[in-house]
Structures are given as structure tokens and as C-alpha cells.
Design an enzyme around this catalytic site. Structure first.
Site: not given
Length: 288
Positions: A35, A54, A103, A149, A181, A205
Site C-alpha cells: 500500500y 516505492r 485460501r 510497505k 523508527e 521504511l
């Protein structure tokens, strides 16, 4: 906060209430997706190319084949805010998963990815930017590939919730005392007019605003040292601040109940905020 009614699904634009995916969706069941959150000021994207770059790096890292080029995606995202007639400050949330299929842990074969994006109002946090925020420290229990991400954010969510329950804005994360972070931001320590922050390895990140902070410091001749600092360094810091798409460049005035410096946003934090506002074409706006 308003959510605009037109959203992007795959390469089409639909009303947000029309979005419908099967319950067997890999983003829902495995967190198998990526995302981005992209800032908008006065109806214009800020750092759009950096976010798209990114996104493609994250996709490559998890072997997710995207159905569009960077140029096409940028065009779609531009159309999204145009269709919503968005002229205010806001953000776009963009998510891509490995698709809908029965799944099984293995990647599905010939299954199209699921893509959607939507826009929301997001006013700037003027009061916090001017006065700074309080934070806590938490052990960093995330996986080793935080540069991706991905949708796997449960440790971040738990850290952020703990900060909220203690009346704080953010949680500063550490591994054996070494600061990495925050739960949803990069973090920096200022000492003797030098900025220290964890290097851009796989363990954090690589924030789009972080990259801008590095550029601003070069322009301002402020040493930017990509070297981690420790928990015991925090009480002696001259300043602390964090950066992210939604927090911009946010001064930190308290950590674990202890004041940083004189308890007010410091000189370097303010210089970087001004540089950010110029870069985002917000220099005519005032923090009040």
C-alpha cells in the site's frame, strides 16, 4: 473526515459503496499485499512519483506483478482526484493485493491482482506542528523487511495503540536499545547541530518525507548522519522530531514522560518545517 465517493478499483472508477471483493482475498487472509498513502495539498499531490517508485519496489520485493506501468498508475491517481473534484488538503490510500483465490499459502496461478484507491480530506495538524508532541518508547517486534510497505502492520498497530492509551502521539521503536523508527514514522535526534537517524536498510521504511529531509539538510548545510542512536542518547538530545506523509516534520517534546531540551520545538526542526512548506508549496500558509 470526508471520504470522497468515487474510488479506483482495478483501472475503473466506481462509487465507493460498489466495491466488492470475495471473502477469500489474499490481502484479507494473509496480508499479502502492499500500500501507499499519498499526501495532497490544495488538490495537488505531493511526492507522487516518490510514492509510486516505492510501491513498485515493494511489489518487486514480494514478487507481485503489477498490471500497469508507473506512468499509467500516475495517470489513474490523477484522474481519481479530478473525478472527486478534490481541491483541499487530503490523502489518497492505495492498496494492491495478490488477488482473490481459494485460501492456499502458495501464490495463485493466473489470478489478477486487486487494486483500489480512495481519497479523503486530511487537514494539516497545525497545533501539533507548532507545539510538538509526546511519545513513548516500545520494543521493536516487527519482521526484518520493514522497507517493504506491506499490509502486515499488527506490531505497528499495537505500538500505536499503546501510545494512544498513554496519551501520546507516537511510539518510538527500538531493538535492544537501538532506535529504529516509530510505529508509522521515521525518527531523528539532533545533537550539537547534527541530525542522527537510522540508516535506510531493510529494517526501516524508507520514508518519502525522510528522503526529503535528507535533501533539506544538504541544502541547509546541516550534517545528516545515517547512524542509529540509542535509548540512553534521548535524554541528552537537543531536539527530536519525526517525519511521515501525514505528520510532515513533527517536533517531539517529550519521551516517556521526560522533557526533551527546553520542551519546545527546536531551531533545526523549525528550519526543516519551513523547508518542507516551501517544497510542498505551502509557504503562504501559516501554522497557528
Amino acid at each position: 473526515m470526508a471520504i470522497y465517493p468515487i474510488m479506483m478499483s482495478q483501472s475503473k472508477f466506481i462509487h465507493r459503496d460498489s466495491l466488492n471483493y470475495p471473502y477469500e482475498e489474499r490481502g484479507l487472509q494473509f496480508g499479502d499485499g502492499i500500500y501507499e498513502v499519498i499526501r495532497i495539498y490544495n488538490g495537488e499531490y505531493y511526492l507522487l512519483k516518490e510514492h509510486v517508485d516505492r510501491l513498485f519496489r515493494s511489489a518487486e520485493a514480494i514478487k507481485l506483478i503489477l498490471p500497469f506501468t508507473k506512468k499509467k498508475l500516475i495517470s489513474l491517481l490523477q484522474t481519481l482526484i479530478e473525478k472527486n473534484k478534490m481541491t483541499v488538503d487530503g490523502k489518497v490510500y492505495l492498496q494492491i493485493t495478490r488477488g482473490s483465490s481459494p485460501r492456499e499459502h502458495e501464490f495463485p496461478v493466473e489470478t489478477p491482482v486487486n487494486t483500489y484507491a480512495y481519497a479523503q480530506n486530511l487537514p494539516r495538524k497545525h497545533h501539533l506542528l507548532e507545539n510538538g508532541v509526546s511519545t513513548i518508547t516500545q520494543r521493536d517486534i516487527r519482521w526484518e523487511n520493514c522497507y517493504i510497505k506491506s499490509l502486515n502492520l499488527l506490531p505497528n498497530v499495537l505500538a500505536k495503540q499503546e501510545a494512544k492509551e498513554q496519551g501520546c502521539y507516537e511510539a518510538i521503536l527500538h531493538k535492544n536499545g537501538l532506535i529504529t523508527e516509530c510505529s508509522s514514522a521515521n525518527v531523528y535526534l539532533v545533537k550539537s547541530n547534527k541530525i542522527y537517524t537510522f540508516p535506510a536498510t531493510k529494517r526501516i521504511l524508507h520514508g518519502c518525507v525522510r528522503m526529503r529531509v535528507k535533501k533539506f539538510t544538504a541544502d541547509l548545510n546541516i550534517p545528516f548522519i545515517e547512524e542509529g542512536f540509542n535509548l540512553e542518547d534521548i535524554p541528552a538530545a537537543d531536539e527530536l522530531f519525526l517525519s511521515s506523509t501525514t505528520s510532515e516534520i513533527m517536533p517531539i517534546i517529550q519521551v516517556d514522560g521526560k522533557q526533551i531540551g527546553d520542551g519546545k520545538p527546536g531551531k533545526i526542526s523549525k528550519q526543516l518545517q519551513e523547508a518542507y512548506e516551501k517544497d510542498a508549496k505551502l509557504i503562504s500558509s501559516t501554522i497557528n
